[in-house]
Structure formats: C-alpha cells, structure tokens
Write a protein that holds these residues in place. Structure first.
Motif, mmCIF file in Angstrom:
data_model
loop_
_atom_site.group_PDB
_atom_site.id
_atom_site.type_symbol
_atom_site.label_atom_id
_atom_site.label_comp_id
_atom_site.label_asym_id
_atom_site.label_seq_id
_atom_site.Cartn_x
_atom_site.Cartn_y
_atom_site.Cartn_z
ATOM 1 N N VAL A 140 40.380 35.207 53.439
ATOM 2 C CA VAL A 140 39.350 35.489 52.447
ATOM 3 C C VAL A 140 39.944 35.465 51.049
ATOM 4 N N THR A 141 39.111 35.115 50.083
ATOM 5 C CA THR A 141 39.404 35.520 48.720
ATOM 6 C C THR A 141 38.892 36.945 48.602
ATOM 7 N N GLY A 142 39.379 37.671 47.641
ATOM 8 C CA GLY A 142 38.926 39.047 47.499
ATOM 9 C C GLY A 142 39.295 39.614 46.157
ATOM 10 N N ALA A 143 38.827 40.825 45.906
ATOM 11 C CA ALA A 143 39.070 41.453 44.610
ATOM 12 C C ALA A 143 39.333 42.937 44.786
ATOM 13 N N GLY A 144 40.214 43.452 43.937
ATOM 14 C CA GLY A 144 40.514 44.874 43.932
ATOM 15 C C GLY A 144 40.481 45.417 42.516
ATOM 16 N N LEU A 145 40.179 46.696 42.403
ATOM 17 C CA LEU A 145 40.119 47.398 41.122
ATOM 18 C C LEU A 145 41.434 48.142 40.915
ATOM 19 N N LEU A 146 42.155 47.802 39.852
ATOM 20 C CA LEU A 146 43.430 48.459 39.598
ATOM 21 C C LEU A 146 43.219 49.940 39.294
ATOM 22 N N SER A 147 44.170 50.758 39.719
ATOM 23 C CA SER A 147 44.038 52.204 39.569
ATOM 24 C C SER A 147 43.830 52.618 38.119
ATOM 25 N N GLY A 148 44.482 51.926 37.204
ATOM 26 C CA GLY A 148 44.325 52.258 35.791
ATOM 27 C C GLY A 148 42.936 51.976 35.261
ATOM 28 N N ALA A 149 42.151 51.191 36.011
ATOM 29 C CA ALA A 149 40.778 50.877 35.615
ATOM 30 C C ALA A 149 39.768 51.595 36.510
ATOM 31 N N ALA A 150 40.212 52.662 37.177
ATOM 32 C CA ALA A 150 39.347 53.367 38.130
ATOM 33 C C ALA A 150 38.051 53.843 37.491
ATOM 34 N N ASP A 151 38.096 54.136 36.192
ATOM 35 C CA ASP A 151 36.902 54.631 35.501
ATOM 36 C C ASP A 151 36.298 53.584 34.573
ATOM 37 N N ASP A 152 36.694 52.335 34.745
ATOM 38 C CA ASP A 152 36.182 51.250 33.906
ATOM 39 C C ASP A 152 34.932 50.668 34.554
ATOM 40 N N ALA A 153 33.786 51.028 34.011
ATOM 41 C CA ALA A 153 32.508 50.601 34.595
ATOM 42 C C ALA A 153 32.326 49.096 34.521
ATOM 43 N N ASP A 154 32.891 48.453 33.509
ATOM 44 C CA ASP A 154 32.745 47.007 33.371
ATOM 45 C C ASP A 154 33.530 46.263 34.449
ATOM 46 N N ALA A 155 34.741 46.729 34.711
ATOM 47 C CA ALA A 155 35.560 46.107 35.753
ATOM 48 C C ALA A 155 34.897 46.259 37.110
ATOM 49 N N LEU A 156 34.382 47.454 37.374
ATOM 50 C CA LEU A 156 33.702 47.689 38.653
ATOM 51 C C LEU A 156 32.438 46.842 38.760
ATOM 52 N N ARG A 157 31.761 46.668 37.646
ATOM 53 C CA ARG A 157 30.539 45.865 37.640
ATOM 54 C C ARG A 157 30.825 44.427 38.026
ATOM 55 N N PHE A 158 32.002 43.918 37.612
ATOM 56 C CA PHE A 158 32.366 42.544 37.965
ATOM 57 C C PHE A 158 32.585 42.412 39.468
ATOM 58 N N ILE A 159 33.235 43.389 40.066
ATOM 59 C CA ILE A 159 33.451 43.335 41.519
ATOM 60 C C ILE A 159 32.114 43.412 42.249
ATOM 61 N N GLU A 160 31.221 44.254 41.765
ATOM 62 C CA GLU A 160 29.868 44.298 42.346
ATOM 63 C C GLU A 160 29.203 42.936 42.252
ATOM 64 N N TYR A 161 29.408 42.273 41.131
ATOM 65 C CA TYR A 161 28.808 40.967 40.912
ATOM 66 C C TYR A 161 29.339 39.933 41.898
ATOM 67 N N LEU A 162 30.625 40.009 42.217
ATOM 68 C CA LEU A 162 31.232 39.038 43.125
ATOM 69 C C LEU A 162 30.597 39.052 44.507
ATOM 70 N N VAL A 163 30.077 40.204 44.928
ATOM 71 C CA VAL A 163 29.437 40.293 46.244
ATOM 72 C C VAL A 163 27.921 40.372 46.115
ATOM 73 N N SER A 164 27.409 39.915 44.969
ATOM 74 C CA SER A 164 25.962 39.820 44.782
ATOM 75 C C SER A 164 25.464 38.486 45.319
ATOM 76 N N GLU A 165 24.187 38.388 45.560
ATOM 77 C CA GLU A 165 23.606 37.149 46.076
ATOM 78 C C GLU A 165 23.839 35.984 45.115
ATOM 79 N N SER A 166 23.755 36.265 43.813
ATOM 80 C CA SER A 166 23.932 35.217 42.814
ATOM 81 C C SER A 166 25.332 34.615 42.872
ATOM 82 N N ALA A 167 26.354 35.463 42.890
ATOM 83 C CA ALA A 167 27.727 34.966 42.917
ATOM 84 C C ALA A 167 28.049 34.311 44.253
ATOM 85 N N GLN A 168 27.559 34.886 45.344
ATOM 86 C CA GLN A 168 27.826 34.312 46.659
ATOM 87 C C GLN A 168 27.213 32.918 46.772
#
Length: 353
Positions: A271-299
């Motif tokens: 698989v390709t995949g994505a992880g959120l670095l610990s230093g960005a644990a509270d970065d809502a924008d970074a998390l939003r991108f990972i959510e986007y990657l598994v959205s219907e649009s990105a898939q």
C-alpha cells in the motif's frame, strides 16, 4: 515545492533506517491528534508534506486539496526510503507534518521509531484491516499489486512463471528485469524475508544475480524493456502497465501482465499510506490532508489517474483488475515490512545495491 535530490542512492540513506529510536521520540509514546494536554488542535492553513511518490502524480491531487480547503501545502519530494531515513535523522526537529510514502515498509520504519501520532479511528476505520497499520500509526491510501510483466511476442501466458522462485531457472538467464533501488522492490524482498526466512531471501537474490538479472532504475524502464522485447520478464507494480495502456492502447502493447499465484511473495499487495508526525499531532491542517487522502474524491483520483486499488467502500477499482481480496496474503502483516534496513543491508551484501 521543493524536490529533495539526495546525492547518494539508497545505500547511504538507508543506513539511517537502522538507527535506534533515540533519534526520534525519547519517551516511546505517540500522542493522539487533538488530545495534547497543553494545546488544542490548531489550524494556520499550512503544513509541510514529505512525499515519497512521483511529483507529477501527486501535484494535481495536492492542488485539488489546496483549492477545496484553502490550506497551503509545502511539499518536499524524494524516494520513500530516503525520506524515512531523513525523518529518523531529523527526529523531533523535522518540519514535516505528514509523511506520504510509496510503501508500508517506509511507514513502518518511521512508526517503529515512535515518530507518528496515533490517528483517530474516524480515519483508520475507513480502510479494511490488512491494508493499514495495526496500531493506528499510519493509514493505507491505495493498494499496489506486484506482478510479472512479460513480452507476449516471446512468451504465451501459460509459459510465464507464477512464482518468483522460478525466475532463477537457467532458461531466464539475462531475461528478467528488476529495480533494486525501488521502494516497492525492496518491500517485496522484505516480504520474502518475512514469509520465507532470511536464508531463502538471500539465496534468491544471489541466484538472480548469478542468472544475470537485468538492473533498472525504476519500474517504468522495466515495462518499456519488456514491451520492446529487450527482456522477456520483469517485476513491477500493476499500475505501470495500466498507465501505458491508457496512453498507447492495450491492443498496441507487447507487454502483458501475469499475477503470481496466491500467497507467493512476488505477488504481495503493498500500500501507499500516510502518517501524522508526532510534532504535528495538534495540526488540524495536516490531519485534514490525511482525512482527504481516504475521502471518496481522492480515492477516485487515484483510480482514474494512477490505476491503483482504492481502499474505501464505494469506489470501484480500475476495470480489468482482479478483486483485491483474491490477491492478499493472509500470512503477511504489512506492519512486518518495517525492517527495510535489514533488506537494504542484504541487497548491498549480494551486490545489488
């Protein structure tokens, strides 16, 4: 957007993958996004992405995300293995918020160093077990089947080997192409080590070299060589063939695909995949991108553009591909592909890196 161009190929970079986790998190813990005791989730409409995938493939998706969300993404491109090594070297000082990798092995190496925050279940549960991490450290984004490409002018379908072990036969001397520096090939070798043992993996590599295996930098040149009749067989990911077929027409291609028999290490679905670095644990924008990657649009983007398997319900795989569940190996946990350092050491020792 910055493209990283490491001067040394995988050998030097991969040495960093054998470093201890002391270069990453000191306490061995990975915070959950949005649950830090001293800060709430923040959004400043920007984050840094380390992308281990081809820029020409990922740039349009990032532009699509930026357009839809208003979030600016600073992208640094390099191979997944090199970026994993860089992350381990940078440790807590890394500017990266998200690591998007070409394979599970690179993600596993970073997760092993406790550098990822734990993703929320709202993200990880969108992907079936077997195609994502077992501990929520990273999420699978697309599926990539390993296949044998063959020159159909020289071989009929029933003459194509259905196991990687058969490729060491003398009849295939100088007729098989591989890409040892490619992350997907390295993950296949890691799977061979995990499934069959270190001795079997080493013997296979040594036998392939003794059989005058042809070395290429990437998957695409292997496909092109098979299509031109320069080699009879090659080990690649499935979607390279589909991309070429979309450009030139499937009827115009000598190169065809064969899927190894179920359970063979040569036919793993990575698989390709994505992880959120610990230093960005509270970065809502970074998390939003990972959510986007598994959205219907990105898939759907990945299906239409890269011809990879989608991993969420409601998005159909590219036409003509066998069902994903028929290709998976129940004996292989993708989380076990994290020993990339040992794999590259082995490739170096047999002279393929």
């Amino acid at each position: 957007m910055i493209a990283l161009r490491p001067a040394a190929i995988a050998t030097a970079a991969l040495a960093a993958l054998t470093l201890s986790a002391c270069s990453a998190a000191d306490d061995g813990t990975s915070p959950t996004p949005g649950t830090s005791s001293d800060s709430a989730a923040v959004a400043d409409d920007a984050f840094t992405l380390y992308a281990g995938r081809d820029q020409e493939l990922i740039d349009p998706l990032i532009e699509q995300f930026e357009s839809e969300t208003g979030v600016s993404v600073d992208v640094r491109y390099a191979g997944s293995t090199e970026l994993a090594a860089l992350l381990l070297e940078e440790g807590d000082a890394t500017p990266a918020g998200v690591f998007l990798a070409q394979d599970a092995g690179a993600l596993g190496a970073v997760a092993k160093a406790d550098m990822f925050a734990t993703l929320p279940e709202s993200i990880t549960e969108t992907v079936p077990a077997g195609f994502t991490s077992t501990d929520g450290s990273w999420v699978g984004v697309t599926g990539r089947a390993r296949v044998v490409v063959y020159d159909s002018d020289q071989l009929s379908a029933d003459e194509v080997p259905t196991t990687v072990a058969a490729l060491t036969d003398e009849q295939w001397s100088s007729e098989v192409g591989i890409a040892p520096t490619n992350a997907s090939f390295q993950s296949f070798v890691t799977a061979l080590r995990v499934l069959e043992g270190e001795d079997v993996a080493q013997a296979w590599l040594e036998d392939m070299e003794a059989n005058d295996v042809q070395i290429y930098a990437k998957n695409t040149p292997i496909l092109e060589a098979a299509n031109a009749g320069e080699i009879q067989l090659g080990l690649i990911n499935h979607y390279y063939w589909y991309r070429m077929a979309a450009e030139v027409g499937a009827d115009n291609m000598r190169a065809q695909l064969a899927f190894p028999e179920a359970g063979d290490a040569g036919g793993i679905v990575n698989v390709t995949g994505a992880g959120l670095l610990s230093g960005a644990a509270d970065d809502a924008d970074a998390l939003r991108f990972i959510e986007y990657l598994v959205s219907e649009s990105a898939q759907q983007y990945f299906v239409d553009t890269t011809f990879e398997y989608p991993l969420i319900d409601g998005v159909a795989a590219p036409e003509g591909l066998p069902a994903l569940e028929t290709l998976t190996n129940p004996e292989l946990d993708l989380s076990d592909l994290d020993s990339l350092g040992e794999t590259t050491d082995l490739l170096v020792s047999v002279g393929l890196l």
